[in-house]
Design a protein around this motif. Structure first.
Motif, PDB file in Angstrom:
ATOM      1  N   THR A 261       0.837  -1.206   0.000  1.00  0.00           N
ATOM      2  CA  THR A 261       0.000   0.000   0.000  1.00  0.00           C
ATOM      3  C   THR A 261       0.869   1.251   0.000  1.00  0.00           C
ATOM      4  N   ASP A 262       0.372   2.310  -0.593  1.00  0.00           N
ATOM      5  CA  ASP A 262       1.100   3.580  -0.466  1.00  0.00           C
ATOM      6  C   ASP A 262       0.329   4.544   0.428  1.00  0.00           C
ATOM      7  N   LYS A 263      -0.676   4.028   1.145  1.00  0.00           N
ATOM      8  CA  LYS A 263      -1.435   4.872   2.073  1.00  0.00           C
ATOM      9  C   LYS A 263      -0.603   5.197   3.311  1.00  0.00           C
ATOM     10  N   LYS A 264      -0.972   6.287   4.002  1.00  0.00           N
ATOM     11  CA  LYS A 264      -0.344   6.573   5.292  1.00  0.00           C
ATOM     12  C   LYS A 264      -1.052   5.709   6.341  1.00  0.00           C
ATOM     13  N   VAL A 265      -0.298   4.751   6.884  1.00  0.00           N
ATOM     14  CA  VAL A 265      -0.924   3.752   7.766  1.00  0.00           C
ATOM     15  C   VAL A 265      -0.534   3.991   9.226  1.00  0.00           C
ATOM     16  N   GLY A 266      -1.503   3.823  10.115  1.00  0.00           N
ATOM     17  CA  GLY A 266      -1.240   3.823  11.547  1.00  0.00           C
ATOM     18  C   GLY A 266      -1.461   2.417  12.073  1.00  0.00           C
ATOM     19  N   TYR A 280       7.193   2.709  11.204  1.00  0.00           N
ATOM     20  CA  TYR A 280       5.789   3.110  11.032  1.00  0.00           C
ATOM     21  C   TYR A 280       5.261   3.876  12.242  1.00  0.00           C
ATOM     22  N   GLU A 281       4.097   4.465  12.031  1.00  0.00           N
ATOM     23  CA  GLU A 281       3.368   5.140  13.107  1.00  0.00           C
ATOM     24  C   GLU A 281       2.682   4.040  13.922  1.00  0.00           C
ATOM     25  N   LYS A 308      -2.798  12.236  13.852  1.00  0.00           N
ATOM     26  CA  LYS A 308      -1.644  12.083  12.957  1.00  0.00           C
ATOM     27  C   LYS A 308      -2.100  11.973  11.503  1.00  0.00           C
ATOM     28  N   ASN A 309      -3.410  12.082  11.295  1.00  0.00           N
ATOM     29  CA  ASN A 309      -3.982  12.085   9.938  1.00  0.00           C
ATOM     30  C   ASN A 309      -3.600  10.871   9.103  1.00  0.00           C
ATOM     31  N   VAL A 310      -3.649   9.675   9.685  1.00  0.00           N
ATOM     32  CA  VAL A 310      -3.385   8.483   8.877  1.00  0.00           C
ATOM     33  C   VAL A 310      -4.617   8.188   8.015  1.00  0.00           C
ATOM     34  N   ASP A 311      -4.421   7.463   6.895  1.00  0.00           N
ATOM     35  CA  ASP A 311      -5.557   7.125   6.012  1.00  0.00           C
ATOM     36  C   ASP A 311      -6.136   5.763   6.348  1.00  0.00           C
TER      37      ASP A 311
END
Ligand code: TXA
Ligand code: MG
Length: 342
Positions: A261-266, A280-281, A308-311
């Motif tokens: 994935t290229d999403k911002k992941v938490g 990672y977060e 943290k605005n993860v997607d």
């Protein structure tokens, strides 16, 4: 409206600050208070006008009734029609504490509190600040969780401030809540007594007090409609999409998703897995074998990842057993049912 924050030291309760906060309640205002489960958004539970403001501040659907919080058993008698004798043990042993009981309501209960139904939910919290505050107000306090409807419940004063700043009169800051998920809600207005919302007190534990108790059908079969109005709404939801993985292959599945994935992941993981995800977060859910720690951290963790605005949030879950059942009841809703057993 400017929202005041009263920081209270648990070891040395300031009567003066609690009195200031109670003056808002007596003028039909709104005050967030800590309880041992989550923060509650409190108002005079006998005032239709004040309770109406709760619905407005939270953007809460009007058909979702409120819990009345009391600090002494004597307060119960005028609020309910009938107290079944066989729940005496339950009340004596588990109140004050994280248990809410639903009774047939008395004529004193405003329509806004019971959402025009014929029952009322009552809870006697254990938290010393909540109890002193209720006693000082000398009223039953209506208090749903102090979040905007649909969001995770707040377990510290900062999270309340984030949702409620400018909408309520004051926040009593008593630090972190001890438990972190909401009370167990039990309907004792008819037989068999029914757990409508699982919580810190589990079905297995409650069964030791009352033989004739069952889980609401919706807690056994997700296709059934919940009896409690609040349980049918979208709930505990972070802004990001969330997926939960349970079981031995959970970590390898999460790794695999991250690689693709290229999403911002938490990530929400147990301590023993965290080292593998240093880049990672990640927020820790604590020790894998400590469900109380997990319940304590879950809602706060969701809110931290939101900021943290993860997607996308990928989380480890647990099996539906004992306190794990209550935690997974929340996690399933947070993830809109996106839970996978591997
Ligand atoms: O731990 C808690 O219970 C927290 C703290 C602040 O005390 N309060 C809380 O309130 O979680 P709230 O409003 O967020 O959730 C109350 C739940 C909702 O699902 C609501 O539908 C249900 O209890 N409820 C309240 N009154 C009811 C009634 N008369 N009949 C059926 N369900 C009821
Ligand atoms: Mg709530």
């Amino acid at each position: 409206m400017k929202t005041k924050v009263f920081k209270i030291d648990r070891e040395n309760l300031s009567k003066e600050l609690l009195e200031k906060a109670s003056s808002y309640i007596l003028n039909d205002g709104l005050v967030a208070m800590p309880t041992e489960t989550v923060y509650g958004l409190s108002a005079n539970g006998l005032s239709d006008n004040a309770c109406h403001k709760i619905f407005k501040a939270k953007n809460r659907p009007s058909d979702n009734p409120l819990i009345l919080h009391i600090s002494k058993l004597e307060q119960l008698y005028s609020l309910v029609e009938d107290i079944p004798e066989d729940i005496n043990d339950l009340m004596k042993n588990l109140w004050p504490g994280p248990m809410t009981l639903i009774f047939k309501k008395s004529k004193l209960i405003p329509d806004t509190v019971c959402a025009k139904g014929d029952t009322v939910a009552i809870r006697m919290p254990e938290d010393i600040i909540a109890r002193e505050f209720i006693t000082m107000c000398n009223k039953p306090l209506a208090a749903p969780s102090a979040n905007i409807s649909g969001r995770p419940s707040p377990t510290n004063a900062e999270d309340v401030y984030y949702d409620m700043n400018g909408k309520i009169d004051a926040i009593i800051d008593g630090g972190n809540c001890k438990i972190g998920i909401e009370s167990t809600v039990i309907d004792v207005s008819q037989k068999p007594y029914t757990i409508l919302r699982p919580g810190f007190y589990t079905y297995e534990f409650l069964k030791t007090y009352i033989e004739d108790i069952k889980l609401d059908d919706s807690l056994v079969d997700p296709n059934k409609i919940p009896k409690s109005p609040g349980q049918k709404y979208k709930h505990y939801a972070p802004k990001a999409k969330m997926e939960v993985y349970v079981g031995q292959s959970a970590i390898s599945k999460i790794k695999n998703i991250l690689e693709n994935t290229d999403k911002k992941v938490g990530l929400l993981l147990f301590d023993d897995a965290i080292d593998q995800f240093k880049d990672y977060e990640v927020i820790s859910l604590g020790d894998r074998n400590d469900l109380l720690q997990m319940s304590h951290r879950l809602f706060t963790a969701l809110r931290i990842l939101d900021r943290k605005n993860v997607d996308l949030i990928l989380a480890e879950g647990v099996y539906d057993k004992e306190l794990g059942k209550s935690i997974m009841n929340r996690m399933k809703k947070s993830a809109s049912g996106n839970v996978h057993y591997l």
